[in-house]
Design a protein around this motif. Structure first.
Motif, PDB file in Angstrom:
ATOM      1  N   LYS A  54      27.130  17.352  18.125  1.00  0.00           N
ATOM      2  CA  LYS A  54      27.495  17.879  19.441  1.00  0.00           C
ATOM      3  C   LYS A  54      28.979  18.190  19.504  1.00  0.00           C
ATOM      4  O   LYS A  54      29.776  17.647  18.746  1.00  0.00           O
ATOM      5  CB  LYS A  54      27.129  16.862  20.526  1.00  0.00           C
ATOM      6  CG  LYS A  54      27.923  15.560  20.430  1.00  0.00           C
ATOM      7  CD  LYS A  54      27.493  14.564  21.471  1.00  0.00           C
ATOM      8  CE  LYS A  54      28.188  13.222  21.241  1.00  0.00           C
ATOM      9  NZ  LYS A  54      27.701  12.196  22.133  1.00  0.00           N
ATOM     10  N   GLY A  55      29.334  19.072  20.420  1.00  0.00           N
ATOM     11  CA  GLY A  55      30.732  19.310  20.707  1.00  0.00           C
ATOM     12  C   GLY A  55      31.323  20.531  20.035  1.00  0.00           C
ATOM     13  O   GLY A  55      30.644  21.293  19.350  1.00  0.00           O
ATOM     14  N   ALA A  56      32.628  20.706  20.259  1.00  0.00           N
ATOM     15  CA  ALA A  56      33.378  21.838  19.724  1.00  0.00           C
ATOM     16  C   ALA A  56      33.644  21.639  18.244  1.00  0.00           C
ATOM     17  O   ALA A  56      33.956  20.533  17.789  1.00  0.00           O
ATOM     18  CB  ALA A  56      34.700  21.989  20.470  1.00  0.00           C
ATOM     19  N   LEU A 135      39.456  24.538  23.837  1.00  0.00           N
ATOM     20  CA  LEU A 135      38.947  23.195  23.536  1.00  0.00           C
ATOM     21  C   LEU A 135      38.750  22.371  24.808  1.00  0.00           C
ATOM     22  O   LEU A 135      37.891  21.492  24.856  1.00  0.00           O
ATOM     23  CB  LEU A 135      39.895  22.450  22.589  1.00  0.00           C
ATOM     24  CG  LEU A 135      39.858  22.885  21.139  1.00  0.00           C
ATOM     25  CD1 LEU A 135      41.052  22.328  20.379  1.00  0.00           C
ATOM     26  CD2 LEU A 135      38.548  22.433  20.488  1.00  0.00           C
ATOM     27  N   ARG A 136      39.526  22.662  25.841  1.00  0.00           N
ATOM     28  CA  ARG A 136      39.438  21.900  27.089  1.00  0.00           C
ATOM     29  C   ARG A 136      38.072  22.021  27.755  1.00  0.00           C
ATOM     30  O   ARG A 136      37.726  21.222  28.611  1.00  0.00           O
ATOM     31  CB  ARG A 136      40.522  22.349  28.059  1.00  0.00           C
ATOM     32  CG  ARG A 136      41.904  21.950  27.625  1.00  0.00           C
ATOM     33  CD  ARG A 136      42.922  22.446  28.606  1.00  0.00           C
ATOM     34  NE  ARG A 136      44.225  21.853  28.347  1.00  0.00           N
ATOM     35  CZ  ARG A 136      45.334  22.245  28.924  1.00  0.00           C
ATOM     36  NH1 ARG A 136      45.318  23.236  29.806  1.00  0.00           N
ATOM     37  NH2 ARG A 136      46.470  21.664  28.639  1.00  0.00           N
ATOM     38  N   GLU A 137      37.296  23.015  27.370  1.00  0.00           N
ATOM     39  CA  GLU A 137      35.964  23.211  27.938  1.00  0.00           C
ATOM     40  C   GLU A 137      34.920  22.276  27.316  1.00  0.00           C
ATOM     41  O   GLU A 137      33.780  22.248  27.772  1.00  0.00           O
ATOM     42  CB  GLU A 137      35.533  24.670  27.764  1.00  0.00           C
ATOM     43  CG  GLU A 137      36.424  25.641  28.493  1.00  0.00           C
ATOM     44  CD  GLU A 137      36.092  27.091  28.190  1.00  0.00           C
ATOM     45  OE1 GLU A 137      34.958  27.370  27.732  1.00  0.00           O
ATOM     46  OE2 GLU A 137      36.969  27.942  28.419  1.00  0.00           O
ATOM     47  N   TRP A 138      35.299  21.556  26.305  1.00  0.00           N
ATOM     48  CA  TRP A 138      34.375  20.691  25.569  1.00  0.00           C
ATOM     49  C   TRP A 138      34.761  19.228  25.735  1.00  0.00           C
ATOM     50  O   TRP A 138      35.931  18.872  25.609  1.00  0.00           O
ATOM     51  CB  TRP A 138      34.410  21.039  24.079  1.00  0.00           C
ATOM     52  CG  TRP A 138      33.943  22.414  23.782  1.00  0.00           C
ATOM     53  CD1 TRP A 138      34.684  23.566  23.818  1.00  0.00           C
ATOM     54  CD2 TRP A 138      32.634  22.797  23.400  1.00  0.00           C
ATOM     55  NE1 TRP A 138      33.901  24.641  23.476  1.00  0.00           N
ATOM     56  CE2 TRP A 138      32.644  24.193  23.209  1.00  0.00           C
ATOM     57  CE3 TRP A 138      31.440  22.091  23.193  1.00  0.00           C
ATOM     58  CZ2 TRP A 138      31.507  24.897  22.820  1.00  0.00           C
ATOM     59  CZ3 TRP A 138      30.324  22.787  22.807  1.00  0.00           C
ATOM     60  CH2 TRP A 138      30.354  24.175  22.624  1.00  0.00           C
ATOM     61  N   GLU A 139      33.780  18.366  25.967  1.00  0.00           N
ATOM     62  CA  GLU A 139      34.056  16.929  26.044  1.00  0.00           C
ATOM     63  C   GLU A 139      34.274  16.344  24.654  1.00  0.00           C
ATOM     64  O   GLU A 139      35.142  15.509  24.445  1.00  0.00           O
ATOM     65  CB  GLU A 139      32.883  16.200  26.717  1.00  0.00           C
ATOM     66  CG  GLU A 139      33.112  14.702  26.799  1.00  0.00           C
ATOM     67  CD  GLU A 139      31.975  13.948  27.471  1.00  0.00           C
ATOM     68  OE1 GLU A 139      32.117  12.721  27.634  1.00  0.00           O
ATOM     69  OE2 GLU A 139      30.941  14.561  27.821  1.00  0.00           O
ATOM     70  N   TRP A 140      33.462  16.780  23.685  1.00  0.00           N
ATOM     71  CA  TRP A 140      33.501  16.240  22.328  1.00  0.00           C
ATOM     72  C   TRP A 140      34.073  17.273  21.366  1.00  0.00           C
ATOM     73  O   TRP A 140      33.746  18.450  21.448  1.00  0.00           O
ATOM     74  CB  TRP A 140      32.088  15.856  21.874  1.00  0.00           C
ATOM     75  CG  TRP A 140      31.500  14.779  22.719  1.00  0.00           C
ATOM     76  CD1 TRP A 140      30.658  14.939  23.793  1.00  0.00           C
ATOM     77  CD2 TRP A 140      31.720  13.377  22.607  1.00  0.00           C
ATOM     78  NE1 TRP A 140      30.348  13.726  24.336  1.00  0.00           N
ATOM     79  CE2 TRP A 140      30.978  12.745  23.629  1.00  0.00           C
ATOM     80  CE3 TRP A 140      32.466  12.592  21.737  1.00  0.00           C
ATOM     81  CZ2 TRP A 140      30.966  11.362  23.791  1.00  0.00           C
ATOM     82  CZ3 TRP A 140      32.451  11.216  21.903  1.00  0.00           C
ATOM     83  CH2 TRP A 140      31.710  10.619  22.922  1.00  0.00           C
TER      84      TRP A 140
END
Length: 175
Positions: A54-56, A135-140
């Motif tokens: 999951k995540g960026a 990157l700020r749009e992603w939690e992980w």
């Protein structure tokens, strides 16, 4: 390790190991999950092997200018980056990729293992750090933990806290 690349850092010390890096994260109270996989050297190889992480996912560009200034640029993996434009965004002129020797000397990693975790090895603060605002749009977020045969998933806010703890607060740039 590529032939001819000394494993020592600019100050003569040895680069941090993955185990020591993960222990440092734990000492800061940062949760991180690390998975092993075959070594990857490109975004395409990473995409093919990562499965359902999951995540960026990112690409990490180690650049320098003619005066020797250096910067690590962390971008979302699918960003198209023009080096001519990038220089202006990070306050440098005419950037090019840093050599494998310079990469090892300042970040303690080989090509293919470039990661923002590597700034822990830059004890003199010689390398600037720029993060893609996307990157700020992603939690992980996902990065190699100084070894391109592993991927570590970490919360974005925790990565920023880690970077600040090693005196490399990031500059945020629009890519």
């Amino acid at each position: 390790m590529s032939e001819g690349v000394s494993p020592g850092l600019a100050d003569g010390s040895r680069p941090i190991t993955t185990e020591a890096l993960l222990a440092r994260l734990a000492s800061l109270g940062i949760d991180a999950a690390t998975v092993d996989h075959p070594a990857v050297f490109t975004v395409e190889e990473a995409k093919a092997l990562r499965g359902e992480l999951k995540g960026a996912h990112t690409k990490n560009l180690f650049v320098r200018d003619k005066k020797g200034a250096m910067c690590l640029v962390v971008a979302l993996e699918d960003r198209q980056i023009d080096l001519k434009e990038l220089g202006g965004k990070i306050g440098m002129k005419r950037v090019s990729f840093g050599s494998a020797e310079r990469l090892m000397k300042y970040l303690g990693v080989i090509p293919g293992a470039v990661t923002p975790f590597g700034v822990v090895n830059d004890h003199a603060g010689a390398v600037g750090l720029a993060l893609d605002r996307g990157l700020r749009e992603w939690e992980w977020w996902n990065f190699h933990p100084v070894d391109n045969a592993k991927t570590t998933t970490i919360r974005g806010e925790d990565m920023v806290r880690f970077l600040e703890s090693v005196d490399h607060p990031p500059t945020w740039i629009e890519l």
